[in-house]
Design an enzyme around this catalytic site. Structure first.
Site, PDB file in Angstrom:
ATOM      1  N   ASP A   1      13.646 -37.161 -43.504  1.00 28.94           N
ATOM      2  CA  ASP A   1      14.239 -36.740 -42.121  1.00 28.94           C
ATOM      3  C   ASP A   1      13.634 -37.776 -41.107  1.00 28.94           C
ATOM      4  O   ASP A   1      12.754 -38.880 -41.494  1.00 28.94           O
ATOM      5  CB  ASP A   1      13.592 -35.318 -41.847  1.00 28.94           C
ATOM      6  CG  ASP A   1      14.445 -34.659 -40.873  1.00 28.94           C
ATOM      7  OD1 ASP A   1      15.789 -34.578 -41.013  1.00 28.94           O
ATOM      8  OD2 ASP A   1      13.990 -34.086 -39.842  1.00 28.94           O
TER       9      ASP A   1
ATOM     10  N   ASP B   1      17.430 -37.502 -48.257  1.00 33.38           N
ATOM     11  CA  ASP B   1      16.725 -38.666 -47.096  1.00 33.38           C
ATOM     12  C   ASP B   1      15.580 -38.046 -46.809  1.00 33.38           C
ATOM     13  O   ASP B   1      14.965 -36.966 -47.024  1.00 33.38           O
ATOM     14  CB  ASP B   1      17.767 -38.639 -46.016  1.00 33.38           C
ATOM     15  CG  ASP B   1      17.790 -37.332 -45.278  1.00 33.38           C
ATOM     16  OD1 ASP B   1      17.200 -37.071 -44.379  1.00 33.38           O
ATOM     17  OD2 ASP B   1      18.655 -36.604 -45.751  1.00 33.38           O
TER      18      ASP B   1
END
Length: 285
Positions: free
Chosen positions: A209, A207
Site C-alpha cells: 500500500d 502491492d
C-alpha cells in the site's frame, strides 16, 4: 455433504475444470447477485462459483450486492464459502504474490447494508472470530500446494473505495496492526456468519500500500501484473480444496451461529421479515 462456494475477486471470474459446469441465474429477496452462479462438480464435491464483481467486472466495491450474493450461495446449498480477493500489504514480509489467510477484520466501510436482519426481526450474532478455522486451514494447505507463499493469520482492513488509500491513511492502518487492505470482505464476512456458512478469506497480495517508501503510490498497472500470477495459484488452490475438507466439528460453531441470536419475541415478529428470511434463518425460525 459439503458444498463449496467460491466468491472470486478481481481477476478470478470463473473456475476451470468443473464437471457438468452450468451457469444458473438466481434471484433472492435482496435482489439479484453479482452474476449467475456457476455450478459443477470437482473431485466428487459440489462447487458453486460467483464472480464478486460480475463477469467483465461491472460492480464497484460499493455496488456489489453483498446480501444477494450470500443469500444466493445459501439458497444454492453452499455450506463452506471461500472468499478470494486482491489486497494491498502493510508488512514488509507480506510481499506482492503472497497469500494471507485472514482471521480478523477492521471494517471502515460506510455505504453498505451489513445485516440480513432488521426491524421486526432483530438478531445479534458474534463475529469475535469471523472465519472458520478448519476451512481456513484447508485453504492454507491448498495454497501452499499451489506454490504460494502463505501467511496464516492476518487482519484485513476493509475500506470503502474505490480510490486507494492516502499515505496518511495507510500509515494509520499500519499503526493499528492491520496486515492487508481491501475493499470487499466487509460486510461479506458478517453476512456469511448470519447465514451460518463456514467462511474463509484468502487475500492475494498485489502491492504494498502507499505507506511503503520504496514503492510509491499504488498503480493499477502494477496490480494487474501481479494479479495474473496470483489468479493462476488461486485456481490451483480451489481445485485442491475438495480433498482437504474434513468432517470435524467447527470450533467456532459457524453452522449454528443463530442458535441464540434472534431477540424478537415470536409473537412480535414481522411476518414479511420472517418469510423473507426463510432461506437465511429458516433453521431457527
Amino acid at each position: 455433504m459439503a458444498v463449496i462456494g467460491i466468491i472470486g475477486g478481481s481477476g478470478l471470474y470463473q473456475v476451470d475444470g468443473l464437471q457438468n459446469a452450468e451457469w444458473r441465474a438466481l434471484d433472492t429477496p435482496w435482489g439479484a447477485p453479482s452474476d449467475a452462479l456457476l455450478h459443477g462438480m470437482l473431485d466428487g464435491t459440489a462447487m458453486v462459483f460467483l464472480p464478486r464483481h460480475g463477469r467483465g467486472h461491472v460492480h464497484t466495491p460499493s455496488s456489489v450486492p453483498y446480501r444477494a450474493n450470500i443469500a444466493a450461495m445459501k439458497a444454492a446449498g453452499v455450506t463452506h464459502l471461500v472468499s478470494v480477493s486482491a489486497t494491498g500489504s502493510f508488512r514488509d514480509d507480506m510481499a506482492p504474490g503472497d497469500f494471507v489467510i485472514v482471521d480478523q477484520f477492521i471494517d471502515r466501510t460506510v455505504q453498505r447494508a451489513a445485516s440480513f436482519f432488521g426491524p421486526g426481526l432483530v438478531a445479534h450474532v458474534s463475529i469475535a472470530h469471523p472465519v472458520c478455522p478448519l476451512l481456513s486451514a484447508a485453504c492454507a494447505d491448498a495454497a501452499r500446494g499451489a506454490g504460494a507463499t502463505v501467511h496464516e493469520g492476518g487482519t484485513y482492513l476493509a475500506m470503502e473505495g474505490p480510490q486507494f488509500s492516502t499515505v496518511a491513511e495507510s500509515r494509520l492502518y499500519r499503526e493499528w496492526g492491520c496486515d492487508v487492505i481491501g475493499m470487499t470482505n466487509m460486510p461479506e464476512a458478517r453476512l456469511a456468519r448470519e447465514a451460518e456458512l463456514h467462511y474463509a478469506s484468502v487475500a492475494m497480495i498485489t502491492d504494498f500500500d502507499s505507506w511503503h517508501p520504496d514503492h510509491g503510490s499504488v498503480q493499477i498497472t502494477d496490480i494487474l501484473r501481479t494479479l495474473q500470477g496470483n489468479v493462476g495459484r488461486a485456481a490451483e488452490m480451489v481445485a485442491a480444496l475438495p480433498g482437504l475438507l474434513t468432517d470435524a466439528a467447527c470450533s467456532e460453531g459457524c453452522d449454528h451461529a443463530l442458535d441464540h441470536a434472534i431477540m424478537t419475541a415470536p409473537d412480535m415478529r414481522d411476518p414479511a421479515m420472517v418469510y423473507r428470511m426463510k432461506t437465511i434463518a429458516g433453521r431457527v425460525l
